[in-house]
Design a protein around this motif. Structure first.
Motif, PDB file in Angstrom:
ATOM      1  N   TYR A 124       3.747 -78.276 -41.001  1.00  0.00           N
ATOM      2  CA  TYR A 124       5.040 -77.792 -40.553  1.00  0.00           C
ATOM      3  C   TYR A 124       4.960 -77.281 -39.115  1.00  0.00           C
ATOM      4  CZ  TYR A 124       6.449 -77.904 -45.460  1.00  0.00           C
ATOM      5  OH  TYR A 124       6.732 -78.301 -46.730  1.00  0.00           O
ATOM      6  N   VAL A 125       6.009 -77.565 -38.344  1.00  0.00           N
ATOM      7  CA  VAL A 125       6.072 -77.099 -36.961  1.00  0.00           C
ATOM      8  C   VAL A 125       7.491 -76.616 -36.664  1.00  0.00           C
ATOM      9  CG1 VAL A 125       4.269 -78.684 -36.181  1.00  0.00           C
ATOM     10  CG2 VAL A 125       6.673 -79.384 -36.047  1.00  0.00           C
ATOM     11  N   TYR A 126       7.640 -75.948 -35.522  1.00  0.00           N
ATOM     12  CA  TYR A 126       8.952 -75.535 -35.032  1.00  0.00           C
ATOM     13  C   TYR A 126       9.224 -76.222 -33.701  1.00  0.00           C
ATOM     14  CZ  TYR A 126       8.356 -71.743 -38.399  1.00  0.00           C
ATOM     15  OH  TYR A 126       8.135 -71.023 -39.547  1.00  0.00           O
ATOM     16  N   VAL A 127      10.390 -76.855 -33.589  1.00  0.00           N
ATOM     17  CA  VAL A 127      10.836 -77.419 -32.318  1.00  0.00           C
ATOM     18  C   VAL A 127      11.695 -76.368 -31.638  1.00  0.00           C
ATOM     19  CG1 VAL A 127      12.029 -79.324 -31.185  1.00  0.00           C
ATOM     20  CG2 VAL A 127      10.846 -79.712 -33.353  1.00  0.00           C
ATOM     21  N   ILE A 128      11.360 -76.052 -30.379  1.00  0.00           N
ATOM     22  CA  ILE A 128      12.016 -74.953 -29.666  1.00  0.00           C
ATOM     23  C   ILE A 128      13.074 -75.492 -28.725  1.00  0.00           C
ATOM     24  CG2 ILE A 128      11.675 -72.973 -28.156  1.00  0.00           C
ATOM     25  CD1 ILE A 128       8.757 -72.969 -28.998  1.00  0.00           C
ATOM     26  N   GLY A 129      14.287 -74.990 -28.882  1.00  0.00           N
ATOM     27  CA  GLY A 129      15.363 -75.318 -27.951  1.00  0.00           C
ATOM     28  C   GLY A 129      15.614 -74.155 -27.013  1.00  0.00           C
ATOM     29  N   ASN A 130      15.611 -74.421 -25.718  1.00  0.00           N
ATOM     30  CA  ASN A 130      15.865 -73.386 -24.703  1.00  0.00           C
ATOM     31  C   ASN A 130      17.278 -73.582 -24.177  1.00  0.00           C
ATOM     32  OD1 ASN A 130      15.992 -71.692 -22.509  1.00  0.00           O
ATOM     33  ND2 ASN A 130      14.087 -72.373 -21.568  1.00  0.00           N
ATOM     34  N   GLU A 131      18.174 -72.658 -24.505  1.00  0.00           N
ATOM     35  CA  GLU A 131      19.577 -72.780 -24.120  1.00  0.00           C
ATOM     36  C   GLU A 131      19.783 -72.774 -22.608  1.00  0.00           C
ATOM     37  OE1 GLU A 131      21.931 -73.366 -26.260  1.00  0.00           O
ATOM     38  OE2 GLU A 131      20.649 -73.175 -28.013  1.00  0.00           O
ATOM     39  N   LEU A 132      18.809 -72.237 -21.878  1.00  0.00           N
ATOM     40  CA  LEU A 132      18.959 -72.112 -20.422  1.00  0.00           C
ATOM     41  C   LEU A 132      18.144 -73.142 -19.645  1.00  0.00           C
ATOM     42  CD1 LEU A 132      18.817 -68.214 -20.064  1.00  0.00           C
ATOM     43  CD2 LEU A 132      20.817 -69.679 -20.390  1.00  0.00           C
ATOM     44  N   GLN A 133      17.454 -74.057 -20.356  1.00  0.00           N
ATOM     45  CA  GLN A 133      16.567 -74.993 -19.677  1.00  0.00           C
ATOM     46  C   GLN A 133      17.312 -75.904 -18.712  1.00  0.00           C
ATOM     47  OE1 GLN A 133      14.035 -77.301 -22.221  1.00  0.00           O
ATOM     48  NE2 GLN A 133      13.123 -78.446 -20.544  1.00  0.00           N
ATOM     49  N   VAL A 182      17.290 -82.292 -31.980  1.00  0.00           N
ATOM     50  CA  VAL A 182      16.022 -82.414 -31.259  1.00  0.00           C
ATOM     51  C   VAL A 182      16.202 -83.398 -30.112  1.00  0.00           C
ATOM     52  CG1 VAL A 182      13.595 -83.090 -31.428  1.00  0.00           C
ATOM     53  CG2 VAL A 182      14.695 -81.891 -33.332  1.00  0.00           C
ATOM     54  N   THR A 183      15.797 -83.001 -28.909  1.00  0.00           N
ATOM     55  CA  THR A 183      15.954 -83.845 -27.730  1.00  0.00           C
ATOM     56  C   THR A 183      14.665 -83.887 -26.922  1.00  0.00           C
ATOM     57  OG1 THR A 183      16.787 -81.990 -26.400  1.00  0.00           O
ATOM     58  CG2 THR A 183      18.424 -83.334 -27.552  1.00  0.00           C
ATOM     59  N   GLU A 184      14.593 -84.841 -26.032  1.00  0.00           N
ATOM     60  CA  GLU A 184      13.424 -84.999 -25.164  1.00  0.00           C
ATOM     61  C   GLU A 184      13.180 -83.733 -24.353  1.00  0.00           C
ATOM     62  OE1 GLU A 184      12.068 -87.695 -21.284  1.00  0.00           O
ATOM     63  OE2 GLU A 184      13.803 -88.294 -22.508  1.00  0.00           O
ATOM     64  N   GLY A 185      11.907 -83.356 -24.221  1.00  0.00           N
ATOM     65  CA  GLY A 185      11.531 -82.219 -23.396  1.00  0.00           C
ATOM     66  C   GLY A 185      11.400 -80.905 -24.132  1.00  0.00           C
ATOM     67  N   MET A 186      11.777 -80.847 -25.412  1.00  0.00           N
ATOM     68  CA  MET A 186      11.653 -79.600 -26.167  1.00  0.00           C
ATOM     69  C   MET A 186      10.184 -79.311 -26.477  1.00  0.00           C
ATOM     70  SD  MET A 186      14.758 -79.600 -28.943  1.00  0.00           S
ATOM     71  CE  MET A 186      16.392 -79.006 -28.488  1.00  0.00           C
ATOM     72  N   GLY A 187       9.837 -78.042 -26.569  1.00  0.00           N
ATOM     73  CA  GLY A 187       8.501 -77.629 -26.940  1.00  0.00           C
ATOM     74  C   GLY A 187       8.330 -77.602 -28.448  1.00  0.00           C
ATOM     75  N   VAL A 188       7.075 -77.710 -28.903  1.00  0.00           N
ATOM     76  CA  VAL A 188       6.771 -77.683 -30.332  1.00  0.00           C
ATOM     77  C   VAL A 188       5.612 -76.721 -30.567  1.00  0.00           C
ATOM     78  CG1 VAL A 188       6.125 -79.050 -32.356  1.00  0.00           C
ATOM     79  CG2 VAL A 188       7.494 -80.096 -30.540  1.00  0.00           C
ATOM     80  N   ILE A 189       5.760 -75.833 -31.554  1.00  0.00           N
ATOM     81  CA  ILE A 189       4.727 -74.863 -31.903  1.00  0.00           C
ATOM     82  C   ILE A 189       4.588 -74.812 -33.422  1.00  0.00           C
ATOM     83  CG2 ILE A 189       5.239 -73.456 -29.861  1.00  0.00           C
ATOM     84  CD1 ILE A 189       6.603 -71.435 -31.764  1.00  0.00           C
ATOM     85  N   ASN A 190       3.578 -74.102 -33.910  1.00  0.00           N
ATOM     86  CA  ASN A 190       3.538 -73.731 -35.323  1.00  0.00           C
ATOM     87  C   ASN A 190       3.158 -72.264 -35.427  1.00  0.00           C
ATOM     88  OD1 ASN A 190       0.745 -73.608 -35.025  1.00  0.00           O
ATOM     89  ND2 ASN A 190       0.314 -75.340 -36.384  1.00  0.00           N
ATOM     90  N   GLY A 191       2.797 -71.825 -36.620  1.00  0.00           N
ATOM     91  CA  GLY A 191       2.500 -70.411 -36.796  1.00  0.00           C
ATOM     92  C   GLY A 191       1.241 -69.947 -36.106  1.00  0.00           C
ATOM     93  N   TYR A 192       0.414 -70.882 -35.636  1.00  0.00           N
ATOM     94  CA  TYR A 192      -0.836 -70.531 -34.972  1.00  0.00           C
ATOM     95  C   TYR A 192      -0.741 -70.589 -33.449  1.00  0.00           C
ATOM     96  CZ  TYR A 192      -2.758 -71.137 -39.636  1.00  0.00           C
ATOM     97  OH  TYR A 192      -3.017 -71.020 -40.983  1.00  0.00           O
ATOM     98  N   GLY A 193       0.124 -71.471 -32.940  1.00  0.00           N
ATOM     99  CA  GLY A 193       0.217 -71.582 -31.482  1.00  0.00           C
ATOM    100  C   GLY A 193       0.897 -72.853 -31.029  1.00  0.00           C
ATOM    101  N   LEU A 194       0.575 -73.274 -29.813  1.00  0.00           N
ATOM    102  CA  LEU A 194       1.234 -74.393 -29.149  1.00  0.00           C
ATOM    103  C   LEU A 194       0.776 -75.731 -29.712  1.00  0.00           C
ATOM    104  CD1 LEU A 194       2.001 -74.759 -25.420  1.00  0.00           C
ATOM    105  CD2 LEU A 194       0.644 -76.556 -26.510  1.00  0.00           C
ATOM    106  N   ILE A 195       1.751 -76.635 -29.931  1.00  0.00           N
ATOM    107  CA  ILE A 195       1.469 -77.983 -30.415  1.00  0.00           C
ATOM    108  C   ILE A 195       1.646 -79.021 -29.317  1.00  0.00           C
ATOM    109  CG2 ILE A 195       2.129 -79.797 -32.035  1.00  0.00           C
ATOM    110  CD1 ILE A 195       0.872 -77.448 -33.427  1.00  0.00           C
ATOM    111  N   GLY A 196       2.807 -79.026 -28.646  1.00  0.00           N
ATOM    112  CA  GLY A 196       3.046 -80.030 -27.621  1.00  0.00           C
ATOM    113  C   GLY A 196       4.498 -80.084 -27.178  1.00  0.00           C
ATOM    114  N   LYS A 197       4.932 -81.278 -26.751  1.00  0.00           N
ATOM    115  CA  LYS A 197       6.238 -81.457 -26.132  1.00  0.00           C
ATOM    116  C   LYS A 197       6.860 -82.769 -26.600  1.00  0.00           C
ATOM    117  CE  LYS A 197       8.112 -82.301 -21.472  1.00  0.00           C
ATOM    118  NZ  LYS A 197       7.733 -82.439 -20.037  1.00  0.00           N
ATOM    119  N   ILE A 198       8.153 -82.742 -26.921  1.00  0.00           N
ATOM    120  CA  ILE A 198       8.851 -83.937 -27.379  1.00  0.00           C
ATOM    121  C   ILE A 198       8.972 -84.942 -26.233  1.00  0.00           C
ATOM    122  CG2 ILE A 198      11.003 -84.879 -28.289  1.00  0.00           C
ATOM    123  CD1 ILE A 198       9.420 -83.250 -30.310  1.00  0.00           C
TER     124      ILE A 198
END
Length: 207
Positions: free
Chosen positions: A183-192, A62-78
């Motif tokens: 529970y949430v998911y942290v999203i990593g974008n390989e192309l960011q 997990v690194t700065e700038g990653m997005g965070v979501i859960n099963g319902y929608g958008l949570i925020g940003k690291i």
């Protein structure tokens, strides 16, 4: 939650399915994004700038700038990380500008919290010629390289406009209940990094 994490990542690395009748390739299936499950261990909703804390950090990728979501929608940003923890802006943070789209009209706009109701967010820069109605879905645009396109933000709850105004005043009911995060998911974008690097080069050239 662990099963969902595995399934999301399995979809990420499946070969992209290309529909020959269009030029759209689902980026979420093309290896661009990966998902890391985390638990919310601290969270605020009663401030003008609200944050959450996750039990995953640099040791988990997990690194700065990653997005965070859960099963319902958008949570925020690291915002920042340590070895085992991460702190992020939630959508209930006045400084977090979310690139959004009105799903039905494909209108690009910005979602931003006004510091009032933790169940709603404001939608900005929606021009008055667009026809709006309550219940329209608001989702991420995918333009800022943080969130995949199509992550739900919420649904339009109210629409108002002054006689001389260029843009609507729109309130959106958030898809996520920020008072009940687990529970949430942290999203990593390989192309960011590649996208950010190219866009910064253009900005420097313009300056």
């Amino acid at each position: 939650a662990q099963e969902n994490e595995a399934l999301r990542n399995k979809l990420t690395f499946e070969p992209a399915i290309v529909d020959s009748s269009s030029f759209f390739t689902p980026t979420a299936l093309a290896g661009q994004y990966d998902y890391t499950i985390a638990t919310v261990v601290n969270n605020s909703v009663d401030r003008f700038r609200n944050y959450f804390t996750l039990d995953k950090g640099e040791a988990d990728g997990v690194t700065e700038g990653m997005g965070v979501i859960n099963g319902y929608g958008l949570i925020g940003k690291i915002k920042s990380t340590s070895k085992n923890y991460a702190v992020g802006y939630s959508a209930l943070h006045s400084n977090l500008l979310i690139s959004a789209v009105i799903e039905e009209t494909k209108t690009l706009c910005t979602a931003n919290w006004d510091g009032k109701n933790p169940r709603q967010i404001s939608l900005e820069y929606v021009p008055r010629h667009i026809k709006l109605k309550n219940g329209m879905r608001i989702v991420t645009s995918g333009f800022n390289a943080i969130f995949p396109p199509g992550i739900k933000i919420g649904e339009i709850a109210s629409v108002d406009i002054k006689d001389d105004a260029t843009f609507y005043e729109v309130k959106v009911d958030l898809a996520v209940d920020f008072q009940s995060l687990d529970y949430v998911y942290v999203i990593g974008n390989e192309l960011q990094q590649e996208q950010d690097s190219l866009e910064n080069t253009i900005k420097l050239a313009d300056d």
